[in-house]
Design a protein around this motif. Structure first.
Motif: not given
Lengths: 264, 176
Positions: B27-28, B31, B107-108, B111, B114, B116-120, B123
């Motif tokens: 996934q990284n 990205g 984009t993020e 939507d 998800s 299980d991950s922190i949003g951009l 971050v």
């Protein structure tokens, strides 16, 4: 070495970015192995980058591993990771099987040739036997015909006695006046010399008139002994003379071998 | 199982180990490619290509060259940059945005992130433009310290310290 100062320099962040030279990379690696504090810091920086990059994928989902696998397994064949030097048993077994198969094939070919020869010989034997059978059948038919005629009450048996040139000779004529046929049995005649045949004549006595019934060709132990001939004459006697091949118009009386009258 | 053991097994040809590493880093890498290409479909395709390449070149990795993740990062950004330079991509993407992460952020945010991950956005919270810029150059474009120094016209030492401060902000946002 001042670990905190080293960390604060920002070199570890560049290490994770891959922006350092080879020698700088090695130096960081050694320091990280030596100082857990440095190792820990590197892992935290990497974690931060992992968070950033994962978040950068937004709503995208990484492709299923299965979509990489077919390509991966294909490349496995192209690039063997560990070159192996195993004994190629598969190859040996393959060659052995091929050799065995070849020998087997040759053996079967020979077997087949033998069998085909046997079949040819057998076929010939069968043909010979068939010929023999049909010859015997013909002989039986002939014999039956003769026997039937001999047993017919209308058949007259005429004994022909030996004459001057061949006192030992004899012959028999079976004459059926109903069917107007004669069967001549030449068993008692000697084999004719080369170039001569016997000829049978029907005779009427007053006056002496001979009529040829036919030439008895190939008389002998290995040849014919029974001759079936038509006889429409009112025969009073039968005579057998020796004539040149093909017979004569009139009998050569000097060569009269056997003679017999029909009257009892 | 620790990552180093996985890496060793992967280098010995274990598909299972490779799959675990893919779960850890796939996934990284997607990205990274997505930040460079800004094209979701092509990003997924290039991501596949990258991992096939990773498998094929497994024997080339060696700890003295740096972190395993750094090795993956390098392969991914090279592949993505190659794609960016290819004609087909140029034709598709005529108006490339120069705003680092902005497109991705938009984009993020559109939507649902998800679970299980922190949003951009979280971050990058509080990160200044010059931070986004230097992180983009170092991590996503693979610039060396010297190249960043020349591009941004700042001293070499400043590249290191500024970058460290920027990464520190991200670590703070992620509780690292």
């Amino acid at each position: 070495m001042d670990i905190e100062k080293y960390i604060a320099s920002g070199i570890l962040e560049l290490y994770v970015a891959g922006s350092l030279s080879e020698s700088e990379n090695l130096e960081v690696l050694h320091n990280a192995q030596q100082y857990p504090r440095i190792q820990e810091e590197i892992e935290k920086i990497e974690q931060a980058l992992l968070q950033l990059t994962e978040a950068s994928s937004g709503s995208l989902k990484k492709p299923a591993f299965e979509t990489i696998i077919p390509n991966v397994q294909e490349s496995e064949k192209v690039i063997p990771l560990k070159p192996e030097h195993k004994t190629p048993w598969g190859t040996y077994v393959g060659w052995a099987a091929a050799l065995f198969f070849g020998v087997g094939l040759f053996w079967f070919y020979n077997q087949n040739q033998d069998l085909e020869n046997t079949i040819q010989v057998t076929k010939q034997n069968i043909k010979i036997l068939n010929d023999t059978v049909s010859a015997l059948e013909t002989a039986v038919t002939d014999t039956q015909k003769v026997l039937q005629m001999l047993r017919d009450q209308n058949t007259k048996v005429v004994d022909l006695g030996g004459q001057t040139v061949a006192p030992e000779a004899y012959a028999k004529v079976y004459w059926n006046q109903d069917t107007q046929k004669v069967i001549v049995d030449t068993q008692g005649l000697p084999e004719p010399p080369d170039g001569y045949d016997y000829q049978i004549w029907s005779l009427t006595l007053e006056p002496l008139t001979p009529t040829s019934l036919g030439v008895l060709s190939d008389v002998g132990q290995d040849g014919e002994q029974l001759f079936e001939l038509p006889n429409t004459n009112a025969s009073e006697a039968f005579g057998i003379t020796l004539e040149p091949d093909g017979g004569s118009e009139t009998p050569t009386l000097e060569q009269l071998y056997t003679l017999g009258t029909t009257a009892p | 199982m620790d990552t180093n053991t996985l890496i060793t097994q992967f280098q010995n040809g274990s598909v299972q180990a490779f799959e675990k590493l893919y779960e850890m880093y796939g996934q990284n890498i997607l990205g990274v490619i997505n930040v460079i290409l800004k094209d979701e479909v092509r990003s997924q395709e290039i991501c596949q290509d990258v991992f096939v390449k990773v498998w094929k070149n497994a024997s080339q990795y060696n700890a003295s060259k740096g972190r395993f993740f750094t090795w993956l990062l390098n392969i991914a950004r090279n592949a993505a940059i190659d794609e960016l330079r290819s004609k087909s991509h140029k034709q598709q993407q005529k108006n490339l945005s120069t705003d680092y992460f902005v497109d991705i952020l938009e984009t993020e945010e559109a939507d649902t992130p998800s679970l299980d991950s922190i949003g951009l956005s979280k971050v990058l919270n509080g990160l200044k433009d010059k931070c986004r810029e230097i992180i983009s150059l170092l991590y996503f474009k693979g610039y060396t310290q010297k190249e960043v120094s020349e591009t941004l016209d700042i001293p070499l030492g400043t590249v290191k310290t500024r970058n460290r401060n920027c990464i520190a902000q991200i670590r703070k946002n992620c509780d690292l």
